[in-house]
Design a protein around this motif. Structure first.
Motif, PDB file in Angstrom:
ATOM      1  N   VAL A 157      32.108  40.611  43.259  1.00  0.00           N
ATOM      2  CA  VAL A 157      31.745  40.784  44.664  1.00  0.00           C
ATOM      3  C   VAL A 157      30.941  39.591  45.179  1.00  0.00           C
ATOM      4  O   VAL A 157      31.143  39.112  46.303  1.00  0.00           O
ATOM      5  N   ASN A 158      30.064  39.080  44.336  1.00  0.00           N
ATOM      6  CA  ASN A 158      29.177  37.996  44.750  1.00  0.00           C
ATOM      7  C   ASN A 158      29.772  36.605  44.555  1.00  0.00           C
ATOM      8  O   ASN A 158      29.105  35.610  44.833  1.00  0.00           O
ATOM      9  N   GLY A 159      31.031  36.542  44.070  1.00  0.00           N
ATOM     10  CA  GLY A 159      31.676  35.257  43.900  1.00  0.00           C
ATOM     11  C   GLY A 159      31.141  34.436  42.743  1.00  0.00           C
ATOM     12  O   GLY A 159      31.335  33.217  42.690  1.00  0.00           O
ATOM     13  N   GLU A 160      30.497  35.120  41.787  1.00  0.00           N
ATOM     14  CA  GLU A 160      29.998  34.395  40.610  1.00  0.00           C
ATOM     15  C   GLU A 160      31.150  33.962  39.711  1.00  0.00           C
ATOM     16  O   GLU A 160      31.041  32.962  39.003  1.00  0.00           O
ATOM     17  N   ILE A 161      32.227  34.733  39.713  1.00  0.00           N
ATOM     18  CA  ILE A 161      33.477  34.352  39.055  1.00  0.00           C
ATOM     19  C   ILE A 161      34.616  34.648  40.021  1.00  0.00           C
ATOM     20  O   ILE A 161      34.450  35.412  40.981  1.00  0.00           O
ATOM     21  N   ALA A 162      35.774  34.041  39.756  1.00  0.00           N
ATOM     22  CA  ALA A 162      36.877  34.146  40.714  1.00  0.00           C
ATOM     23  C   ALA A 162      37.698  35.413  40.559  1.00  0.00           C
ATOM     24  O   ALA A 162      38.209  35.953  41.544  1.00  0.00           O
ATOM     25  N   GLY A 163      37.867  35.875  39.325  1.00  0.00           N
ATOM     26  CA  GLY A 163      38.742  37.020  39.126  1.00  0.00           C
ATOM     27  C   GLY A 163      38.580  37.625  37.753  1.00  0.00           C
ATOM     28  O   GLY A 163      37.967  37.033  36.851  1.00  0.00           O
ATOM     29  N   ALA A 164      39.140  38.816  37.588  1.00  0.00           N
ATOM     30  CA  ALA A 164      39.078  39.512  36.306  1.00  0.00           C
ATOM     31  C   ALA A 164      40.256  40.462  36.196  1.00  0.00           C
ATOM     32  O   ALA A 164      40.841  40.874  37.198  1.00  0.00           O
ATOM     33  N   ALA A 165      40.582  40.793  34.961  1.00  0.00           N
ATOM     34  CA  ALA A 165      41.613  41.787  34.691  1.00  0.00           C
ATOM     35  C   ALA A 165      41.183  42.572  33.467  1.00  0.00           C
ATOM     36  O   ALA A 165      40.488  42.042  32.594  1.00  0.00           O
ATOM     37  N   SER A 166      41.582  43.832  33.409  1.00  0.00           N
ATOM     38  CA  SER A 166      41.214  44.644  32.252  1.00  0.00           C
ATOM     39  C   SER A 166      42.280  45.691  31.970  1.00  0.00           C
ATOM     40  O   SER A 166      42.769  46.355  32.882  1.00  0.00           O
ATOM     41  N   ASP A 167      42.613  45.824  30.690  1.00  0.00           N
ATOM     42  CA  ASP A 167      43.523  46.869  30.245  1.00  0.00           C
ATOM     43  C   ASP A 167      42.750  48.076  29.736  1.00  0.00           C
ATOM     44  O   ASP A 167      43.353  49.077  29.362  1.00  0.00           O
ATOM     45  N   VAL A 168      41.421  47.970  29.707  1.00  0.00           N
ATOM     46  CA  VAL A 168      40.593  49.002  29.088  1.00  0.00           C
ATOM     47  C   VAL A 168      39.362  49.279  29.947  1.00  0.00           C
ATOM     48  O   VAL A 168      38.887  48.402  30.668  1.00  0.00           O
ATOM     49  N   PHE A 169      38.864  50.520  29.843  1.00  0.00           N
ATOM     50  CA  PHE A 169      37.701  50.937  30.606  1.00  0.00           C
ATOM     51  C   PHE A 169      36.795  51.778  29.725  1.00  0.00           C
ATOM     52  O   PHE A 169      37.228  52.348  28.714  1.00  0.00           O
ATOM     53  N   VAL A 170      35.526  51.868  30.135  1.00  0.00           N
ATOM     54  CA  VAL A 170      34.577  52.679  29.373  1.00  0.00           C
ATOM     55  C   VAL A 170      35.024  54.132  29.360  1.00  0.00           C
ATOM     56  O   VAL A 170      35.065  54.771  28.309  1.00  0.00           O
ATOM     57  N   GLU A 171      35.373  54.660  30.534  1.00  0.00           N
ATOM     58  CA  GLU A 171      35.877  56.022  30.647  1.00  0.00           C
ATOM     59  C   GLU A 171      37.374  55.952  30.915  1.00  0.00           C
ATOM     60  O   GLU A 171      37.801  55.355  31.899  1.00  0.00           O
TER      61      GLU A 171
END
Length: 320
Positions: free
Chosen positions: A252-266
């Motif tokens: 949200v704050n633009g500290e990194i450009a992007g992310a992807a995830s195949d897994v979640f905590v819940e």
């Protein structure tokens, strides 16, 4: 009366047929929803044998109450859903499915890297929503993958295969691991870095570590702050390895450009999860090994372990 094998997930096409001479099979019959935890715990207490999947939490508390359970097979490479130390103390055998899904998971990891880099999910949504109004010079642009620097955290079998794929894109590949992998360095041309140096240098980071006490929130606010503002991070490990709240804030704050995830905590993840609202986040529903060929091979490894046990042979794929 035959001993009871509880299969805590739906297994189609009578794939467990060959075990019927040895056990009475009880199986979760819902092929969409996971077996509720309270029912899993009841099954553990009833079962002589247990066949599980990653969402099933086999805790020390329930293992310490069982007096019958002799063996658990887990339909996964990871086994953080099972308290292995508690099982060991009770003399319960645990097996998994190693060396069968590395290629398939490496495919997905690199696919998520490409998807995040080229904003494929966000651009597809714009097309479906009728927001694609024509070709624009800088409209819908992502970032190149070729000739960029890839950082791999966790250089096991999957990490090595991701590095192999990256070589086809002329990427500079760095890695961090608990120990140096000199053979991998020579074979794939990868370079060892400390975790902090890798975070600072990489344009793309793929996380592939198991979830342990040491790796829980390995990627936290401090780690994300070390990354380039143009960098992308991809989690194909376990949800708890990345601090999801910190990742949300960084995106949200633009500290990194992007992310992807195949897994979640819940898991399954709620549709209200904050990360799912972000255009620069690509989610997948834990499909790292989800090809017909790989899932069949995983089931086969579990079946081989069961049959070896029931015929008094050496049990393959043992964790303990």
């Amino acid at each position: 009366m035959k001993p009871i094998l509880w299969i805590t997930f739906y297994l189609p096409n009578d794939l467990a047929e060959r075990l019927k001479p040895y056990v009475t099979i009880k199986m979760w019959q819902d092929d969409i929803h996971d077996m509720p935890q309270e029912e899993i715990e009841a099954a553990v207490l009833e079962a002589d044998y247990l066949w599980t999947i990653v969402p099933n939490q086999i805790t020390a508390a329930v293992l310490n109450r069982t007096t019958k359970l002799k063996m658990i097979t887990n339909l996964a490479v990871g086994f953080n859903n099972i308290d292995v130390e508690a099982a060991k103390e009770k003399g319960i055998i645990v097996t998994n499915t190693p060396d069968v899904l590395s290629e398939t998971t490496a495919d997905l990891a690199f696919a998520l890297l490409m998807t995040s880099a080229r904003r494929m999910l966000d651009n597809a949504k714009q097309l479906y929503q009728g927001k694609w109004l024509g070709w624009q010079v800088f409209g819908m642009t992502g970032t190149d993958v070729h000739h960029k620097t890839l950082g791999i955290i966790g250089m096991g079998a999957i990490g090595e295969l991701v590095a192999k794929r990256a070589s086809g894109f002329d990427m500079n590949v760095l890695y961090h691991n608990r120990s140096r992998k000199e053979e991998a360095e020579e074979r794939y041309g990868v370079t060892y870095r400390s975790k902090n140096d890798l975070l600072a240098e990489a344009d793309f980071i793929i996380v592939l570590t198991p979830l342990t006490k040491e790796t829980h929130h390995l990627i936290d606010r401090e780690a994300l702050a070390m990354m380039k503002r143009t960098a992308h991070i991809i989690n194909v490990a376990r949800g708890g390895v990345v601090d999801e709240e910190a990742l949300y804030d960084a995106l949200v704050n633009g500290e990194i450009a992007g992310a992807a995830s195949d897994v979640f905590v819940e898991e399954p993840v709620s549709t209200n999860h904050p990360l799912l609202s972000l255009p620069n986040f690509t989610p997948m529903p834990h499909i790292g090994s989800a090809t017909v060929e790989t899932r069949q091979a995983m089931v086969q490894r579990n079946l081989d372990a069961w049959e070896a046990y029931f015929t008094n042979q050496s049990i393959p794929y043992r964790v303990i």
